[in-house]
Design an enzyme around this catalytic site. Structure first.
Site, PDB file in Angstrom:
ATOM      1  N   GLU A   1       0.837  -1.188   0.000  1.00  0.00           N
ATOM      2  CA  GLU A   1       0.000   0.000   0.000  1.00  0.00           C
ATOM      3  C   GLU A   1       0.879   1.249   0.000  1.00  0.00           C
ATOM      4  O   GLU A   1       1.790   1.378   0.807  1.00  0.00           O
ATOM      5  CB  GLU A   1      -0.873  -0.040   1.261  1.00  0.00           C
ATOM      6  CG  GLU A   1      -1.680   1.200   1.478  1.00  0.00           C
ATOM      7  CD  GLU A   1      -2.131   1.350   2.932  1.00  0.00           C
ATOM      8  OE1 GLU A   1      -1.680   0.572   3.791  1.00  0.00           O
ATOM      9  OE2 GLU A   1      -2.922   2.257   3.191  1.00  0.00           O
TER      10      GLU A   1
ATOM     11  N   ASP B   1      -2.418  -0.660  11.025  1.00  0.00           N
ATOM     12  CA  ASP B   1      -3.472   0.181  11.612  1.00  0.00           C
ATOM     13  C   ASP B   1      -4.824  -0.058  10.931  1.00  0.00           C
ATOM     14  O   ASP B   1      -4.972  -0.962  10.120  1.00  0.00           O
ATOM     15  CB  ASP B   1      -3.063   1.653  11.517  1.00  0.00           C
ATOM     16  CG  ASP B   1      -2.861   2.064  10.070  1.00  0.00           C
ATOM     17  OD1 ASP B   1      -3.207   1.255   9.169  1.00  0.00           O
ATOM     18  OD2 ASP B   1      -2.366   3.175   9.823  1.00  0.00           O
TER      19      ASP B   1
END
Ligand code: 0RA
Length: 643
Positions: free
Chosen positions: A434, A509
């Site tokens: 990502e 997260d």
């Protein structure tokens, strides 16, 4: 080799027969329970519960309790007839119960005509559980008396079956309490969620059977009761609660003949995926087989006949395809038969030809009746299938476009893929990373020979909410498909994958977890074999770092931090929470997350396709309160991630 004196042997005759009886199981556990990993461990529970469920199917048992006890053992209590306690005709001086517990394949109801499962998968016999347990206690209530027998060290009786008093007023039943042998299994800790999910499905498949689950282990005390008066109709309702159903009714039909029977429950939802789940004698047939074949064929047939008869499909229009009709269908197909033949790679495919014609005939007749009785729903089903067929043609155009575009790009690989040099998929790994900055560190951290990097930007499209044509036009998804190189559902060919490990690398997260879920949903929906064959992994970048002297120590999660603190109580303040992959240096990323000799990957497994399907729908669907509830209750235990 020195020869031992005969008298050093402590075995008496009975011990020797028992060891002979069960020794093959201990020598080769995999042959009986598949593996000595978590799946094999839980197989012990399924085996005992299956025996109790057999009693329920025979009409003698109404309730089963499964208890994970504080001492790590598992206890299964049923109120069936109780295993017979009298002397076994072929084994003088030994009770039938002892034979059931110590002789391989002696569990079958002594030749009775029940729908026993033939070897290979389940139905290996409860003696296998005994063989792989350090201790096992058998308790039986029968004929007004209470009996007990203890076994140790993989099935050695510690004495004969003893009558130790009266059974509670008229009570009958069997209780098996076993502790898996730690010298056999990689680990012996049961996973509550795995057990509870399985018990819930068994309760759906056995209408009105009450199954209670208790976890009594300290710190995780829970209790759940599963009982469904609607059986598989309730199962379909349950699977569709996370979706928007096309209509309220849930269809059901059943038919039986010549010692075999079929039951089907079905409902369509407004989604785009097919969810047919089939079972044979209570065992999930993940790879389908003859019963599913019969169902699919007759379903296509019955809907097309109905559509023409009602004028919903004009004479000059082509027939609806099966895949169009099955879009958004949730169905449970259950068959019971003698001598089921389980075939295929994972023995999850039903091979009995005779069941195909039964299911086909039942569906042709009874589904047609149901459609006649429910014309409003019938019209909705046909209308949805017509829409699906239009979308399918649009998707084909989009796919052709993708193919042509790839052909123009030279090798057809996406521009932002940083490929590895090896051309042996078996050793190649694709990291899907990502964000661009993290992609940069990953590029520096990789082993360029075997590790490839595909950076993706932000959140990919939610495939749960889009039809195939839209999915295939999305640039991030096109890049994923092209990099993996094996096409996309329904033409996905797992033989063609360019990497045997596809590894998701995102922050630890909430955002990272969202993108992981999006990607997992994409793979599960569009490349199911990639997931089923175990090619999908999740990398585990650390969440914390701390200095120990001059050395930096990385800790994966809160549990690792707690463990570290327990060992270094004075260390409380030096801790740093890592904000993301982007802020790790490339060498840190390599050492903690990517280097095959040092990292820990989570392999994604899909034990129960129906559950994975449900998780996809809940996580990615429209029902926001349900999603919130799911995430709150499962935050630490994403159900895909069977660790
Ligand atoms: C053999 C014969 C019968 C029942 C059972 C075994 C039996 C096994 C297990 C294992 C767990 N619970 C069980 N309940 C029953 C038939 C008994 C009869 O004919 O009375």
């Amino acid at each position: 080799m020195p020869k031992k004196a005969a008298e050093t042997s402590t075995y008496d005759a009975s011990a020797i027969t028992v060891l002979e009886g069960l020794e093959p199981v201990r020598r080769r556990p995999g042959m009986y329970i598949g593996s000595t990993g978590p799946a094999g461990l839980h197989h012990l529970v399924w085996e005992v519960v299956d025996n109790a469920v057999d009693e329920a199917m025979a009409g003698f048992c109404t309730r089963i309790d499964v208890i994970l006890r504080a001492d790590g053992s598992c206890q299964v209590i049923d109120d069936g007839r109780g295993i017979p306690v009298d002397e076994h005709p072929q084994y003088p001086g030994r009770s039938a119960a002892e034979i059931v517990m110590t002789v391989l394949h002696a569990g079958g109801k002594f030749g009775g005509g029940s729908y026993k499962v033939s070897g290979g998968l389940h139905g290996v016999g409860v003696s296998v559980v005994n063989a792989l347990s350090a201790t096992l206690t058998l308790e039986i209530d029968r004929g007004g008396r209470h009996y007990v027998q203890e076994y140790r060290n993989g099935g050695e009786p510690q004495g004969p079956l003893r009558e130790v008093g009266a059974a509670a007023n008229g009570h009958t039943g069997t209780t098996v309490t076993f502790s898996p042998d730690p010298t056999i299994f990689d680990e012996t800790e049961f996973r509550a969620q795995t057990v509870a999910e399985r018990l819930q499905i068994m309760a759906f498949l056995n209408r009105d059977l009450e199954i209670r689950f208790f976890d009594e282990r300290p710190g995780r005390e829970t209790q759940q009761t599963f009982r469904y008066s609607g059986g598989i109709v309730d199962y379909v309702r349950h699977l569709n609660t996370s979706k928007e159903s096309l209509f309220r009714k849930i269809g059901f039909y059943t038919q039986s003949e010549e010692g075999q029977e079929v039951e089907v429950a079905f409902q369509w939802n407004t989604g785009y995926y097919e969810g047919i789940h089939s079972y044979a004698n209570g065992i999930a047939t993940i790879e389908g087989g003859m019963h599913e074949e019969g169902f699919r064929k007759a379903l296509t047939n019955a809907i097309n006949r109905y559509a023409r008869k009602r004028g919903l499909l004009k004479e000059k229009e082509e027939n609806l395809l099966g895949e169009d009709i099955r879009e958004g269908l949730t169905a449970i197909v259950v068959v019971r038969l003698r001598d089921p033949q389980f075939e295929g790679q994972t023995k999850g495919k039903l091979g009995n030809v005779s069941i195909r014609s039964l299911v086909e005939r039942a569906t042709n007749e009874k589904l047609a009746d149901w459609l006649e009785e429910n014309p409003r729903e019938g019209a909705q089903i046909v209308a949805k299938a017509v829409q699906a067929s239009r979308a399918r043609m649009a998707a084909r155009q989009a796919r052709d476009l993708t193919r042509r575009k790839n052909a123009l790009d030279g090798a057809g690989l996406p521009g932002k893929l940083v490929d590895c040099s090896s051309r042996h998929p078996r050793e190649c790994e694709l990291f899907i990373v990502e964000g661009n900055s993290a992609g940069g560190s990953a590029k520096d951290a990789r082993d360029p020979r075997t590790q490839a990097i595909l950076p993706i930007r932000g959140k990919i499209l939610n495939v749960e909410k889009a039809r195939a044509d839209k999915i295939l036009k999305n640039a991030e998804i096109q890049a994923l498909i092209a990099a993996i190189g094996a096409g996309v559902d329904p033409d996905f060919d797992v033989e063609k994958i360019r990497y045997h490990k596809v590894i998701l690398l995102a922050d630890a997260d909430v955002d990272g977890s969202h993108i992981r879920t999006l990607l997992l949903t994409f793979f599960f929906r569009q490349m199911p074999e990639l997931v089923h064959n175990g090619h999908v992994y999740v990398a585990q970048p650390p969440l914390y770092s701390t200095l120990q002297g001059k050395d930096k120590v990385y800790l994966r999660d809160d549990a690792a931090k707690a463990a570290y603190l327990a060992e270094h109580p004075d260390h409380r303040n030096e801790f740093q929470r890592l904000k993301g992959l982007g802020e790790m240096d490339y060498d840190e990323l390599r050492d903690t997350t990517m280097d095959p000799t040092r990292r820990a990957l989570l392999q994604i497994t899909v034990e129960q396709a129906a559950l994975a399907d449900e998780v996809c729908s809940i996580l990615m669907g429209d029902d926001v309160p349900q999603r919130r509830h799911f995430i709150q209750t499962n935050a630490k235990d994403v159900r895909f991630l069977d660790i």
